[in-house]
Write an enzyme that holds these catalytic residues in place. Structure first.
Site, PDB file in Angstrom:
ATOM      1  N   HIS A  76       0.763  -1.486   0.223  1.00 46.08           N
ATOM      2  CA  HIS A  76       0.144   0.477   0.004  1.00 46.08           C
ATOM      3  C   HIS A  76       0.883   1.274   0.057  1.00 46.08           C
ATOM      4  O   HIS A  76       1.920   1.262   0.489  1.00 46.08           O
ATOM      5  CB  HIS A  76      -0.597   0.330   1.039  1.00 46.08           C
ATOM      6  CG  HIS A  76      -0.978   0.192   2.717  1.00 46.08           C
ATOM      7  ND1 HIS A  76      -0.066   1.268   2.979  1.00 46.08           N
ATOM      8  CD2 HIS A  76      -0.244  -0.966   3.353  1.00 46.08           C
ATOM      9  CE1 HIS A  76      -0.151   0.966   4.363  1.00 46.08           C
ATOM     10  NE2 HIS A  76       0.350  -0.307   4.517  1.00 46.08           N
ATOM     11  N   ASP A  78      -0.233   4.709   0.319  1.00 45.48           N
ATOM     12  CA  ASP A  78      -0.805   5.085   1.806  1.00 45.48           C
ATOM     13  C   ASP A  78       0.293   5.647   3.161  1.00 45.48           C
ATOM     14  O   ASP A  78       0.388   4.046   3.404  1.00 45.48           O
ATOM     15  CB  ASP A  78      -1.943   5.811   2.612  1.00 45.48           C
ATOM     16  CG  ASP A  78      -3.080   4.163   2.894  1.00 45.48           C
ATOM     17  OD1 ASP A  78      -2.588   3.149   2.438  1.00 45.48           O
ATOM     18  OD2 ASP A  78      -3.276   4.016   3.961  1.00 45.48           O
ATOM     19  N   ASP A 139       5.955   1.534   6.597  1.00 50.62           N
ATOM     20  CA  ASP A 139       4.638   0.812   6.397  1.00 50.62           C
ATOM     21  C   ASP A 139       3.688   2.148   5.431  1.00 50.62           C
ATOM     22  O   ASP A 139       3.534   2.556   5.680  1.00 50.62           O
ATOM     23  CB  ASP A 139       3.968   0.953   7.539  1.00 50.62           C
ATOM     24  CG  ASP A 139       2.880  -0.030   7.941  1.00 50.62           C
ATOM     25  OD1 ASP A 139       2.289  -0.361   6.450  1.00 50.62           O
ATOM     26  OD2 ASP A 139       1.714   1.168   8.977  1.00 50.62           O
ATOM     27  N   GLU A 173      -4.898   1.765   2.286  1.00 42.86           N
ATOM     28  CA  GLU A 173      -5.182   0.824   2.912  1.00 42.86           C
ATOM     29  C   GLU A 173      -5.331   1.061   5.135  1.00 42.86           C
ATOM     30  O   GLU A 173      -5.873   0.415   6.029  1.00 42.86           O
ATOM     31  CB  GLU A 173      -3.912   0.099   3.234  1.00 42.86           C
ATOM     32  CG  GLU A 173      -3.361  -1.092   4.030  1.00 42.86           C
ATOM     33  CD  GLU A 173      -3.418  -1.036   5.152  1.00 42.86           C
ATOM     34  OE1 GLU A 173      -3.546  -2.489   5.925  1.00 42.86           O
ATOM     35  OE2 GLU A 173      -2.578  -0.578   5.703  1.00 42.86           O
ATOM     36  N   GLU A 174      -4.692   2.214   4.991  1.00 43.14           N
ATOM     37  CA  GLU A 174      -4.555   2.751   6.570  1.00 43.14           C
ATOM     38  C   GLU A 174      -5.850   3.305   7.207  1.00 43.14           C
ATOM     39  O   GLU A 174      -5.926   2.756   8.575  1.00 43.14           O
ATOM     40  CB  GLU A 174      -3.690   3.458   7.083  1.00 43.14           C
ATOM     41  CG  GLU A 174      -1.881   3.188   6.235  1.00 43.14           C
ATOM     42  CD  GLU A 174      -1.343   2.311   7.645  1.00 43.14           C
ATOM     43  OE1 GLU A 174      -2.076   1.564   8.816  1.00 43.14           O
ATOM     44  OE2 GLU A 174      -0.828   1.765   6.993  1.00 43.14           O
ATOM     45  N   ASP A 196       3.655  -6.283   3.217  1.00 43.38           N
ATOM     46  CA  ASP A 196       3.224  -5.105   4.895  1.00 43.38           C
ATOM     47  C   ASP A 196       3.505  -5.234   6.889  1.00 43.38           C
ATOM     48  O   ASP A 196       2.879  -5.302   7.428  1.00 43.38           O
ATOM     49  CB  ASP A 196       1.942  -5.093   4.750  1.00 43.38           C
ATOM     50  CG  ASP A 196       1.169  -3.537   4.856  1.00 43.38           C
ATOM     51  OD1 ASP A 196       1.849  -2.844   5.581  1.00 43.38           O
ATOM     52  OD2 ASP A 196      -0.140  -3.356   5.093  1.00 43.38           O
ATOM     53  N   HIS A 378       3.240   3.460  12.375  1.00 48.23           N
ATOM     54  CA  HIS A 378       2.656   3.989  13.283  1.00 48.23           C
ATOM     55  C   HIS A 378       3.076   5.507  13.676  1.00 48.23           C
ATOM     56  O   HIS A 378       1.750   5.739  14.173  1.00 48.23           O
ATOM     57  CB  HIS A 378       1.189   3.369  13.499  1.00 48.23           C
ATOM     58  CG  HIS A 378       0.252   3.129  12.235  1.00 48.23           C
ATOM     59  ND1 HIS A 378      -0.716   2.577  12.375  1.00 48.23           N
ATOM     60  CD2 HIS A 378       0.684   2.082  10.983  1.00 48.23           C
ATOM     61  CE1 HIS A 378      -1.257   1.631  11.202  1.00 48.23           C
ATOM     62  NE2 HIS A 378      -0.052   1.559  10.301  1.00 48.23           N
TER      63      HIS A 378
HETATM   64 ZN   LIG Z   1       0.668  -1.191   6.487  1.00 48.70          ZN
END
Ligand SMILES: [Zn+2]
Length: 407
Positions: A76, A78, A139, A173-174, A196, A378
């Site tokens: 992903h 994003d 990520d 995705e997030e 991921d 994150h």
């Molecule tokens: Zn991820």
């Protein structure tokens, strides 16, 4: 040929933070910029690629081994809304010495192995960390960079045997929408892997079964001065309701394969109180039992108070992909062998959440998850090991070679 970390550093310069509750798809305009960049990079390699109307980048590299299975690799684009992704300033920690890493001297922010034990595996590695003000974007730009590296390698050398490959980069995705508009007709593959995860030796094919329960308690509000034997306080009954659920099935006291119910919202007054729960378990039968616990509690309260005091609405959110992966277990076995041959110990751990791969698996594209060499997702403690990113690429290289030999 560009190195994986060089691609990575270019991609983290793009702010691709997604946003919950947006009307548009992708949820943020800025994700288009990376999508267009990746599509252009693929085309420059000689791979046919485009960005579709929803911002998905899809590149297709036809195989040179007739009859080999068709495979997709997915990451992903994003980054999480939990932390800023604007002006990411990656910093190098070369030949990491195993000590604490000062991210931001002004605030005393330190990335230390006592708090983040994964660092202990990376002594001697070259790490890329943040300046403490943003997330890094490993990520999942580590996954993106690794897929792009392997794509470039295969495109440049047509003698490397491989089956049909599809490279897919997804937005949003997030915020739980990474597959919402993905048209699987554009992803002609027998199976796929998402990149991921963290540890390059990771292969995950189990995730939670998940449901959301909304519990509504209807009380009887009476002036408190004259409430004796007449008032039924919905707030009090809400607490009673929660006390009927198993105490030891809460997120703060569960791990690994232990499931939970999680009270994540409660709002109300004497008249009416609404409680929101998440229900999670890897095991389907236990998951059903946990849902049944709510029904038993409701029936008990309704009988005790003599009216429909408690309403419950339970909706399934997603399911454990394991049951759909088991019939095609060879795709896990191939990855496990590839990880071993790379010199890593396979790390097979259940995901305590859902994945886009799980959703795709239930849509008919079996899709376990692999690690990328990125950690502490994150937030500002996020980092990657350059050597581990290279190991993830090596795992991919070996998977592709093995799949080419499968008929
Ligand atoms: Zn991820």
């Amino acid at each position: 040929m560009m190195k994986t970390y060089e691609r990575f550093l270019e991609y983290v310069a793009y702010d691709t933070q997604s946003r919950a509750d947006a009307d548009a798809y992708p949820s943020t305009e800025k994700q288009w910029l990376l999508a267009k960049r990746l599509s252009a990079d693929l085309r420059e390699m000689g791979i046919s690629a485009d960005v579709d109307a929803f911002g998905y980048v899809i590149g297709r590299l036809p195989g040179n081994v007739p009859g080999a299975p068709r495979m997709a690799l997915i990451a992903h684009m994003d980054t999480s809304p939990d932390a800023s992704g604007t002006n990411v300033r990656p910093r190098w920690v070369r030949r990491y010495d195993g000590g604490p890493i000062v991210l931001r001297a002004e605030t005393g922010m330190v990335l230390s192995p006592s708090q983040f034990p994964s660092l202990k595996k990376h002594v001697g590695h070259d790490l890329i960390v943040t300046d403490g003000t943003t997330l890094l974007g490993a990520d999942d730009k580590a996954g993106v960079a690794e897929i792009m590296t392997i794509a470039a390698e295969l495109a440049a050398d047509p003698k490397i045997p491989h089956g049909d490959l599809v490279f897919v980069f997804t937005p949003d995705e997030e915020v739980g929408s990474g597959t919402d508009h993905l048209d699987l007709a554009k992803v002609p593959a027998d199976f796929a892997y998402t990149l991921d995860g963290s540890d390059a030796g990771e292969i995950a094919y189990e995730n939670f079964n998940a449901a959301a329960a909304t519990v509504t308690i209807f009380g009887k509000s009476v002036h408190p001065g004259s409430a004796k034997n007449r008032m039924v306080n919905a707030l009090m009954v809400a607490m009673e309701m929660d006390s009927l659920l198993p105490d030891f099935e809460r997120p703060e006291i569960t791990e690994k394969y232990e499931g939970f119910h999680h009270l994540h919202g409660m709002e109300g007054n004497c008249e009416k109180t609404v409680m929101k729960y998440l229900i999670r378990n890897h095991d389907q039968a236990t998951f059903q039992r946990q849902k049944q616990d709510f029904i038993v509690a409701r029936d008990f309260l309704n009988a005790k108070y003599g009216y429909e005091i408690c309403h419950i609405d339970i909706k399934d959110s997603y399911f454990n992909m394991r049951e759909k992966i088991e019939p095609v277990m060879h795709i896990v076995d191939i990855a496990v062998e590839a990880i071993r041959e790379t010199g890593l110990e396979p790390l097979i751990e259940p995901i305590r959440g859902g994945t886009d791969g799980a959703r795709l698996t239930f849509l008919g594209l079996p899709c376990p998850n692999l690690g990328t060499g990125g950690y502490n997702f994150h937030g500002p403690y996020e980092y990657v090991s350059v050597q581990e990113m290279d190991q993830s690429v090596e795992v991919l290289r070996r998977i592709i070679a093995k799949v080419a030999k499968t008929k």
